[in-house]
Design an enzyme around this catalytic site. Structure first.
Site, PDB file in Angstrom:
ATOM      1  N   PHE A 215       3.200   9.541   4.696  1.00  0.00           N
ATOM      2  CA  PHE A 215       3.690   8.883   3.489  1.00  0.00           C
ATOM      3  C   PHE A 215       4.287   7.547   3.920  1.00  0.00           C
ATOM      4  O   PHE A 215       5.247   7.504   4.687  1.00  0.00           O
ATOM      5  CB  PHE A 215       4.762   9.708   2.779  1.00  0.00           C
ATOM      6  CG  PHE A 215       5.376   8.995   1.591  1.00  0.00           C
ATOM      7  CD1 PHE A 215       4.955   9.276   0.306  1.00  0.00           C
ATOM      8  CD2 PHE A 215       6.371   8.031   1.763  1.00  0.00           C
ATOM      9  CE1 PHE A 215       5.517   8.620  -0.792  1.00  0.00           C
ATOM     10  CE2 PHE A 215       6.937   7.366   0.673  1.00  0.00           C
ATOM     11  CZ  PHE A 215       6.504   7.659  -0.600  1.00  0.00           C
ATOM     12  N   GLU A 216       3.707   6.477   3.410  1.00  0.00           N
ATOM     13  CA  GLU A 216       4.266   5.148   3.614  1.00  0.00           C
ATOM     14  C   GLU A 216       4.063   4.343   2.333  1.00  0.00           C
ATOM     15  O   GLU A 216       2.971   4.356   1.767  1.00  0.00           O
ATOM     16  CB  GLU A 216       3.559   4.395   4.752  1.00  0.00           C
ATOM     17  CG  GLU A 216       3.807   4.923   6.142  1.00  0.00           C
ATOM     18  CD  GLU A 216       3.044   4.145   7.199  1.00  0.00           C
ATOM     19  OE1 GLU A 216       3.570   4.000   8.321  1.00  0.00           O
ATOM     20  OE2 GLU A 216       1.912   3.693   6.900  1.00  0.00           O
ATOM     21  N   VAL A 217       5.096   3.695   1.868  1.00  0.00           N
ATOM     22  CA  VAL A 217       4.963   2.636   0.878  1.00  0.00           C
ATOM     23  C   VAL A 217       5.487   1.398   1.584  1.00  0.00           C
ATOM     24  O   VAL A 217       6.691   1.286   1.840  1.00  0.00           O
ATOM     25  CB  VAL A 217       5.772   2.924  -0.402  1.00  0.00           C
ATOM     26  CG1 VAL A 217       5.646   1.759  -1.375  1.00  0.00           C
ATOM     27  CG2 VAL A 217       5.287   4.211  -1.058  1.00  0.00           C
TER      28      VAL A 217
ATOM     29  N   TYR B 133       0.851  -1.199   0.000  1.00  0.00           N
ATOM     30  CA  TYR B 133       0.000   0.000   0.000  1.00  0.00           C
ATOM     31  C   TYR B 133       0.876   1.234   0.000  1.00  0.00           C
ATOM     32  O   TYR B 133       2.032   1.230   0.412  1.00  0.00           O
ATOM     33  CB  TYR B 133      -0.926   0.023   1.219  1.00  0.00           C
ATOM     34  CG  TYR B 133      -0.216   0.356   2.511  1.00  0.00           C
ATOM     35  CD1 TYR B 133      -0.220   1.656   3.027  1.00  0.00           C
ATOM     36  CD2 TYR B 133       0.490  -0.622   3.219  1.00  0.00           C
ATOM     37  CE1 TYR B 133       0.456   1.967   4.206  1.00  0.00           C
ATOM     38  CE2 TYR B 133       1.158  -0.327   4.383  1.00  0.00           C
ATOM     39  CZ  TYR B 133       1.147   0.966   4.875  1.00  0.00           C
ATOM     40  OH  TYR B 133       1.836   1.271   6.035  1.00  0.00           O
TER      41      TYR B 133
END
Length: 435
Positions: free
Chosen positions: A322-324, A237
């Site tokens: 913000f995270e991937v 995600y």
């Protein structure tokens, strides 16, 4: 040799022609039946037979221009060139299976896609701040890859919200309502104690100190978003919040980069947490580790979150707006047990624990440090904090629209220097000019 016509004779011919036109116009106006009259420009005489005059080579005043070519009836044959078909053929030639995007300007980058989606937690009233963020992410990245988008809300989404967001995203848009048990007080929480804590934090001027909804949000992002059924089919995600910006073109698949390079957690900005929001978080974390030493990863990233080998927490964390990251990590037994342990202490409500330090501590302790990735090339903004690539040539090549003077990475309140030191990485050569 062409004989010259005396100038006075040409003048007489011109006058005669003009007089003839005027007389004929007056006569036709009186008769009520105007008609077209043709006059030979060379002689000034009226031509009675238009076809005969043309055969004779006369140049006529008042003669109609050549009839315009009439549109031809449509043929059944396809056009000679079809740009969309040519683009699809080119993509197939180099191994792509995708077609051109559904929106004008979509330019797909070929390659295999991973099981990934964007996730946005937003309320209906945040729609117009969110669609600006979505449009920005789509333009900079997703129109080239067309990943899906999951929208979550603790209330039903309005039709306007669904219509506008689904019109903008290039992948599939899905909308989910958060179960009540994931956005409410658990049974073991003393609500009076929680209310007093909020009042005390408000008096102390702590950001979001008196907000109930902020606490529900942090608890949800810490322990429940990854459990929503809409995310079951995905492994990765990318979290997008209202108002954020991506400043640089991203011409590679960030999700696939993470998967191919065996990464688990990716971030752009790191920062110190407000100490007064998490006074007992580290104590409870150490208690948990004593119960479950098996969850500590070999070669973990303790050096980033502690300056004394784990005795105290230095407040550094990855900014989670913000995270991937890997959904499998949050689904792991180690993280599930950690969240359940923290949740039972009541710290999300009796204090004001953010999901950012919770995520960061878990990643730093339960993962080898080489599983954590810093996306230095995104160019990211949320609120007053900006990450902007410092290398000028990189910014030009990737059409970045951020000012490097606003870069936060090596400023005093950032944990960027700590990250580079703990990871044993060489800082970019420009960093000395932006600290």
């Amino acid at each position: 040799m062409i004989p010259r016509v005396p100038q006075n004779k040409r003048l007489l011919v011109g006058v005669a022609t003009a007089v003839t036109f005027i007389l004929l116009y007056l006569i036709s106006a009186q008769s009520g039946s105007p008609k077209v009259v043709y006059v030979d420009k060379a002689t000034g005489t009226v031509v009675s037979d238009f076809k005969e005059a043309l055969v004779g080579g006369s140049t006529l005043v008042g003669a109609p221009s050549a009839p315009a070519s009439q549109p031809q009836p449509p043929h059944d044959e396809p056009p000679i060139k079809d740009s969309s078909q040519e683009e699809n053929a080119a993509l197939q030639q180099i191994g792509a299976k995708e077609e051109v995007g559904k929106q004008p300007g979509d330019c797909l980058i070929p390659g295999e896609r991973v099981k990934a989606t964007f996730v946005s937690l937003a309320r209906n009233e945040e729609l117009y701040e969110l669609i600006k963020a979505i449009r920005n992410v789509e333009d900079r990245f997703n129109r080239k890859f067309r990943y899906d988008w999951v929208f979550l809300n603790d209330k039903p989404f309005t039709q306007e919200f669904k219509d506008l967001t689904s019109a903008i995203v290039s992948g599939k848009a899905m909308y989910g309502e958060i179960p009540k048990e994931h956005w409410s007080y658990p049974d073991w929480i003393d609500k009076d104690k929680a209310a007093k804590s909020r009042a005390d934090m408000k008096a102390a001027g702590i950001i979001y100190g008196d907000s109930e909804s902020y606490r529900h949000m942090c608890r949800f992002e810490s322990g429940f978003f990854w459990r929503h059924p809409l995310l079951d089919e995905y492994d990765w995600y990318w979290r997008v919040e209202p108002g954020i910006q991506v400043h640089c073109d991203l011409n590679y698949d960030l999700f696939k980069y993470m998967e191919d390079n065996d990464k688990v957690y990716g971030f752009t900005i790191s920062i110190y947490e407000f100490d007064k929001t998490i006074p007992t978080l580290w104590k409870h974390t150490k208690d948990f580790i004593k119960l479950h030493p098996e969850y500590l990863a070999k070669d973990n990233f303790m050096g980033f979150i502690s300056n004394d080998k784990g005795e105290t927490y230095n407040l550094c964390h990855f900014w989670s707006n913000f995270e991937v990251a890997s959904l499998k990590f949050w689904r792991s037994q180690a993280y599930r047990d950690y969240f359940e342990y923290l949740d039972q202490t009541g710290g999300f409500f009796y204090e004001r624990w953010g999901d950012a330090p919770v995520h960061s501590i878990a990643a730093a302790l339960f993962l080898p440090k080489d599983k954590i990735h810093y996306f230095h090339d995104v160019g990211y903004n949320h609120g007053v904090y900006t990450q902007c690539p410092l290398n000028a040539e990189f910014r030009y090549e990737h059409r970045c629209d951020c000012n490097p003077n606003s870069d936060f990475t090596f400023r005093g309140y950032s944990c960027g220097k700590k990250y580079y030191e703990a990871m044993n990485l060489e800082k970019p050569k420009e960093w000395v000019d932006y600290q």
